[in-house]
Write a protein that holds these residues in place. Structure first.
Motif, PDB file in Angstrom:
ATOM      1  N   LYS A 233       0.881  -1.367   0.037  1.00 47.07           N
ATOM      2  CA  LYS A 233      -0.042  -0.012   0.100  1.00 47.07           C
ATOM      3  C   LYS A 233       0.753   1.320  -0.091  1.00 47.07           C
ATOM      4  O   LYS A 233       0.539   2.248  -0.443  1.00 47.07           O
ATOM      5  CB  LYS A 233      -0.792  -0.056   1.229  1.00 47.07           C
ATOM      6  CG  LYS A 233      -2.226  -1.192   1.008  1.00 47.07           C
ATOM      7  CD  LYS A 233      -2.903  -1.068   2.318  1.00 47.07           C
ATOM      8  CE  LYS A 233      -3.967  -2.085   2.280  1.00 47.07           C
ATOM      9  NZ  LYS A 233      -4.817  -2.319   3.465  1.00 47.07           N
ATOM     10  N   ARG A 298      -9.464   8.283   2.785  1.00 40.71           N
ATOM     11  CA  ARG A 298      -9.564   7.834   1.242  1.00 40.71           C
ATOM     12  C   ARG A 298     -10.591   8.716   0.596  1.00 40.71           C
ATOM     13  O   ARG A 298     -10.561   8.905  -0.577  1.00 40.71           O
ATOM     14  CB  ARG A 298     -10.077   6.478   1.622  1.00 40.71           C
ATOM     15  CG  ARG A 298      -8.827   5.599   1.840  1.00 40.71           C
ATOM     16  CD  ARG A 298      -9.110   4.124   1.645  1.00 40.71           C
ATOM     17  NE  ARG A 298     -10.371   3.552   2.266  1.00 40.71           N
ATOM     18  CZ  ARG A 298     -11.166   2.785   2.070  1.00 40.71           C
ATOM     19  NH1 ARG A 298     -10.938   1.937   0.815  1.00 40.71           N
ATOM     20  NH2 ARG A 298     -12.309   2.567   2.691  1.00 40.71           N
ATOM     21  N   LEU A 407      -6.768   3.622  -7.201  1.00 40.34           N
ATOM     22  CA  LEU A 407      -5.679   3.187  -6.392  1.00 40.34           C
ATOM     23  C   LEU A 407      -5.986   3.824  -4.890  1.00 40.34           C
ATOM     24  O   LEU A 407      -5.624   2.779  -4.018  1.00 40.34           O
ATOM     25  CB  LEU A 407      -4.324   3.789  -6.932  1.00 40.34           C
ATOM     26  CG  LEU A 407      -3.788   3.133  -8.493  1.00 40.34           C
ATOM     27  CD1 LEU A 407      -2.692   4.075  -8.787  1.00 40.34           C
ATOM     28  CD2 LEU A 407      -3.449   2.059  -8.089  1.00 40.34           C
ATOM     29  N   THR A 410      -8.067   1.380  -2.418  1.00 34.95           N
ATOM     30  CA  THR A 410      -7.325   0.166  -2.155  1.00 34.95           C
ATOM     31  C   THR A 410      -6.491   0.404  -0.821  1.00 34.95           C
ATOM     32  O   THR A 410      -6.071  -0.212   0.027  1.00 34.95           O
ATOM     33  CB  THR A 410      -6.117  -0.490  -3.063  1.00 34.95           C
ATOM     34  OG1 THR A 410      -5.157   0.324  -3.229  1.00 34.95           O
ATOM     35  CG2 THR A 410      -6.998  -0.676  -4.276  1.00 34.95           C
ATOM     36  N   THR A 412      -6.810   0.834   2.593  1.00 34.56           N
ATOM     37  CA  THR A 412      -7.397   0.677   3.783  1.00 34.56           C
ATOM     38  C   THR A 412      -6.469   0.386   4.689  1.00 34.56           C
ATOM     39  O   THR A 412      -5.429   0.039   4.665  1.00 34.56           O
ATOM     40  CB  THR A 412      -8.613  -0.618   3.362  1.00 34.56           C
ATOM     41  OG1 THR A 412      -7.557  -1.615   3.080  1.00 34.56           O
ATOM     42  CG2 THR A 412      -9.402  -0.235   2.496  1.00 34.56           C
TER      43      THR A 412
END
Length: 439
Positions: A233, A298, A407, A410, A412
């Motif tokens: 990540k 996010r 992107l 993702t 998280t």
């Protein structure tokens, strides 16, 4: 009123604004440091060309400077782990000051290009160590509930100084004291801001090593690279960070000619438009960080940044074409573009939560992305301008911003990371976390 009462009042105001109180003077000092660093941004290139330095040599000067900035942006994280953020900031301030003196006194004053090239290249290591060292300090000392706001204030101070207020200062100083003395005044501003931040900020976390005792330096540096594949990540976040500001550096190459030759603006109007873009950017830097604390990091990055910028880069190109010569409409589109680019700011608050055990290494990945964007943007222009000209470049960046939104989804926070942060708060490692929970 007693001094303690004044301090508590200021503390309360700082907390309400989302500024970590123990780091208050660090943010103020950062602003002055970046104003000083940004003084030369608007006129160093034309000044050197007036002194007989070719455009090609000037471009080489800035290119190599960008390489050292990228390297320094990356090593700021592991060095902060190894020595503590405050010491790294001292080193960055010292490098900037020493090589600025060499650049001006032995390079610019004597018109010696080799000395200018060497000194300016070395000075490139200075500001990232100071600024990103402070960003690591923020990540290490700020409670989780305030990370988004703190990141917003960091980028507010960063981009508020470079180039916005720095260039504004230069525009007033040059007619009064001349170009050379304005260069020297940047050193005064940098020293004032650096010393203010370092001497007035006494938060203890920044003065100590952040890595576990006994961890070898080689392990710390390797971790700052290996984290890109150990924690995928962080690699994704680095790509998103590259996309974030790559368009800005590309537009500095292609948009001056577009707005002056196609839209019909004067050079002065283009510079004013650029100032409006960055003004909107610094204001939303702050707002996006605060919104992230409420709506989620996010969400703000993916929707406000990725999707938003995918739309506004198109508006910034096509709408002025529909209304040639209309400065107000172009300024509105530019402000929208600058605002959406600023919506990526919460990445700096999200990364320490994704990798709470390796905050400095995670932020190094973002620093590497920020540095890489300075050459990726112009590289896109070089590689693809012959394809469909400026219009093709615009569509490439629009597509890249949509990719960044996908992107970001993702990115998280794993249950393990949440558990680690909760356990740290329960142990009292972050006292503010407990106070926020009780509140």
């Amino acid at each position: 009123m007693k001094q303690t009462d004044i301090l508590s009042q200021r503390t309360s105001i700082a907390d309400k604004l989302g500024i970590p109180t123990p780091l208050f003077w660090g943010f103020v000092g950062l602003l002055f440091f970046m104003i000083g660093d940004g003084v030369e941004a608007g006129y160093l290139a034309p000044y050197l060309e007036e002194q007989g330095i070719s455009g090609r040599d000037t471009a080489l000067l800035f290119t190599i400077y960008g390489v050292t900035v990228s390297i320094s942006s990356w090593v700021s994280g592991p060095l902060s782990d190894l020595w503590g953020p405050k010491r790294v900031m001292w080193i960055g301030l010292g490098i900037w000051a020493v090589f600025e003196v060499a650049f001006l006194s032995m390079g610019v004053a004597t018109n010696s290009y080799p000395i200018m090239l060497a000194a300016y290249t070395m000075r490139g290591f200075g500001y990232p160590l100071f600024t990103y060292g402070f960003l690591v300090w923020i990540a290490a000392a700020t409670p989780r509930h305030q990370l988004g706001s703190a990141a917003g204030w960091f980028w507010f101070a960063f981009s508020g100084g470079l180039p916005t207020l720095g260039s504004l200062f230069a525009s007033f100083a040059i007619p009064v004291i001349g170009e050379m003395m304005t260069f020297w005044s940047s050193l005064v501003l940098v020293l004032f801001g650096g010393l203010l931040a370092l001497l007035m900020t006494r938060e203890p976390t920044g003065s100590k090593r952040l890595a576990e005792p006994g961890t070898p330096a080689s392990t710390i540096f390797f971790s700052s690279v290996s984290i890109l594949w150990r924690e995928p990540k962080t690699f994704i976040a680095m790509i998103v960070r590259i996309i974030d500001t790559a368009s800005e550096y590309a537009f500095l190459v292609i948009m001056p000619a577009f707005f002056t030759k196609v839209i019909g603006f004067s050079l002065s109007q283009w510079l004013q438009l650029l100032s409006i873009i960055f003004l909107a950017n610094i204001l939303v830097n702050l707002v996006s960080g605060m919104m992230a604390d409420r709506l989620g990091h996010r969400s703000v990055v993916a929707i406000g940044g990725g999707v938003g910028a995918a739309i506004t880069v198109l508006l910034f190109y096509y709408v002025p074409l529909m209304f040639p010569g209309n400065f107000a409409i172009a300024a509105a589109m530019g402000a929208l573009y600058g605002a959406t680019v600023a919506a990526f700011v919460p990445l700096s608050g999200l990364m320490p939560q994704i990798c709470p055990k390796e905050k400095a290494a995670a932020l190094s990945a973002l620093g590497l992305g920020a540095g890489a964007s300075t050459w990726v943007g112009p590289a896109v222009v070089t590689w693809f301008e012959s394809w469909h000209g400026i219009e093709g470049i615009i569509w490439i960046f629009s597509g890249l911003y949509l990719v960044s939104a996908l992107l970001t989804i993702t990115l998280t926070i794993s249950p393990e990371a949440r558990r680690y942060m909760d356990e740290a708060a329960a142990r009292g490692d972050i006292a503010e976390e407990l106070a926020a929970a009780e509140h």
